[in-house]
Scaffold this motif. Structure first.
Motif, PDB file in Angstrom:
ATOM      1  N   HIS A 111       0.803  -1.226   0.000  1.00 50.32           N
ATOM      2  CA  HIS A 111       0.000   0.000   0.000  1.00 50.32           C
ATOM      3  C   HIS A 111       0.831   1.269   0.000  1.00 50.32           C
ATOM      4  CE1 HIS A 111      -3.532  -2.426   0.605  1.00 50.32           C
ATOM      5  NE2 HIS A 111      -2.947  -3.009   1.639  1.00 50.32           N
ATOM      6  N   ASP A 112       2.143   1.158  -0.212  1.00 53.20           N
ATOM      7  CA  ASP A 112       2.975   2.355  -0.056  1.00 53.20           C
ATOM      8  C   ASP A 112       4.011   2.556  -1.153  1.00 53.20           C
ATOM      9  OD1 ASP A 112       3.632   4.699   1.331  1.00 53.20           O
ATOM     10  OD2 ASP A 112       5.252   3.693   2.392  1.00 53.20           O
ATOM     11  N   GLY A 113       4.012   1.777  -2.194  1.00 50.57           N
ATOM     12  CA  GLY A 113       4.962   1.970  -3.282  1.00 50.57           C
ATOM     13  C   GLY A 113       6.240   1.168  -3.143  1.00 50.57           C
ATOM     14  N   THR A 114       7.212   1.485  -4.011  1.00 48.80           N
ATOM     15  CA  THR A 114       8.473   0.764  -4.098  1.00 48.80           C
ATOM     16  C   THR A 114       9.616   1.672  -3.670  1.00 48.80           C
ATOM     17  OG1 THR A 114       7.580  -0.516  -5.943  1.00 48.80           O
ATOM     18  CG2 THR A 114       9.969  -0.546  -5.655  1.00 48.80           C
ATOM     19  N   TYR A 115      10.490   1.141  -2.841  1.00 44.97           N
ATOM     20  CA  TYR A 115      11.616   1.894  -2.303  1.00 44.97           C
ATOM     21  C   TYR A 115      12.918   1.196  -2.665  1.00 44.97           C
ATOM     22  CZ  TYR A 115       8.143   4.335   0.466  1.00 44.97           C
ATOM     23  OH  TYR A 115       7.063   5.086   0.861  1.00 44.97           O
ATOM     24  N   GLU A 116      13.955   1.997  -2.922  1.00 48.03           N
ATOM     25  CA  GLU A 116      15.271   1.459  -3.254  1.00 48.03           C
ATOM     26  C   GLU A 116      16.243   1.732  -2.111  1.00 48.03           C
ATOM     27  OE1 GLU A 116      17.235   1.397  -7.335  1.00 48.03           O
ATOM     28  OE2 GLU A 116      18.122   3.161  -6.364  1.00 48.03           O
ATOM     29  N   TYR A 117      16.945   0.689  -1.718  1.00 43.71           N
ATOM     30  CA  TYR A 117      17.962   0.752  -0.670  1.00 43.71           C
ATOM     31  C   TYR A 117      19.281   0.307  -1.298  1.00 43.71           C
ATOM     32  CZ  TYR A 117      13.657   0.440   2.075  1.00 43.71           C
ATOM     33  OH  TYR A 117      12.401   0.637   2.582  1.00 43.71           O
ATOM     34  N   THR A 118      20.381   0.985  -0.965  1.00 42.41           N
ATOM     35  CA  THR A 118      21.665   0.666  -1.593  1.00 42.41           C
ATOM     36  C   THR A 118      22.770   0.473  -0.552  1.00 42.41           C
ATOM     37  OG1 THR A 118      22.445   2.952  -1.797  1.00 42.41           O
ATOM     38  CG2 THR A 118      21.025   2.111  -3.583  1.00 42.41           C
ATOM     39  N   ASP A 119      23.921   0.051  -1.055  1.00 45.65           N
ATOM     40  CA  ASP A 119      25.091  -0.100  -0.190  1.00 45.65           C
ATOM     41  C   ASP A 119      25.488   1.231   0.454  1.00 45.65           C
ATOM     42  OD1 ASP A 119      25.249  -2.788  -0.744  1.00 45.65           O
ATOM     43  OD2 ASP A 119      27.044  -2.648  -1.996  1.00 45.65           O
ATOM     44  N   THR A 120      25.114   2.334  -0.168  1.00 45.58           N
ATOM     45  CA  THR A 120      25.408   3.652   0.379  1.00 45.58           C
ATOM     46  C   THR A 120      24.406   4.031   1.462  1.00 45.58           C
ATOM     47  OG1 THR A 120      26.321   4.332  -1.736  1.00 45.58           O
ATOM     48  CG2 THR A 120      25.750   6.081  -0.198  1.00 45.58           C
ATOM     49  N   THR A 121      23.130   3.863   1.164  1.00 41.11           N
ATOM     50  CA  THR A 121      22.053   4.185   2.106  1.00 41.11           C
ATOM     51  C   THR A 121      21.025   3.078   2.061  1.00 41.11           C
ATOM     52  OG1 THR A 121      22.380   6.540   1.704  1.00 41.11           O
ATOM     53  CG2 THR A 121      20.301   5.902   2.728  1.00 41.11           C
ATOM     54  N   PRO A 122      20.873   2.314   3.078  1.00 42.71           N
ATOM     55  CA  PRO A 122      21.295   2.460   4.463  1.00 42.71           C
ATOM     56  C   PRO A 122      22.635   1.804   4.790  1.00 42.71           C
ATOM     57  CG  PRO A 122      19.780   0.638   4.330  1.00 42.71           C
ATOM     58  CD  PRO A 122      19.902   1.215   2.939  1.00 42.71           C
TER      59      PRO A 122
END
Length: 78
Positions: free
Chosen positions: A32-43
């Protein structure tokens, strides 16, 4: 978003519906909230590695994000 793998949701209670894993990143779609990208930099690399492992296992990903990562994502994709 094309190329995403359905999350197995073994607990039956997860807000995660799909994910995509690549070198140094994970994208997580919440129902219900969309797609988020997480990377080696953040977090950070350790968190991304743990999230990739949990996504593949199909259990614990949403809980991990809410406990340790929260809103530390690179971008919201949709």
């Amino acid at each position: 978003m094309p190329g995403m793998t359905p999350y197995r949701n073994r607990s039956g209670r997860s807000g995660v519906s799909a994910y995509a894993i690549g070198k140094g990143f994970i994208r997580v779609r919440f129902g219900h909230d969309g797609t988020y990208e997480y990377t080696d930099t953040t977090p950070g690399r350790a968190h991304v590695h743990n999230m990739q492992r949990l996504a593949t296992a199909g259990v614990g990903l949403s809980t991990y994000i809410s406990r340790f990562v929260r809103d530390r994502y690179v971008r919201k994709l949709d």
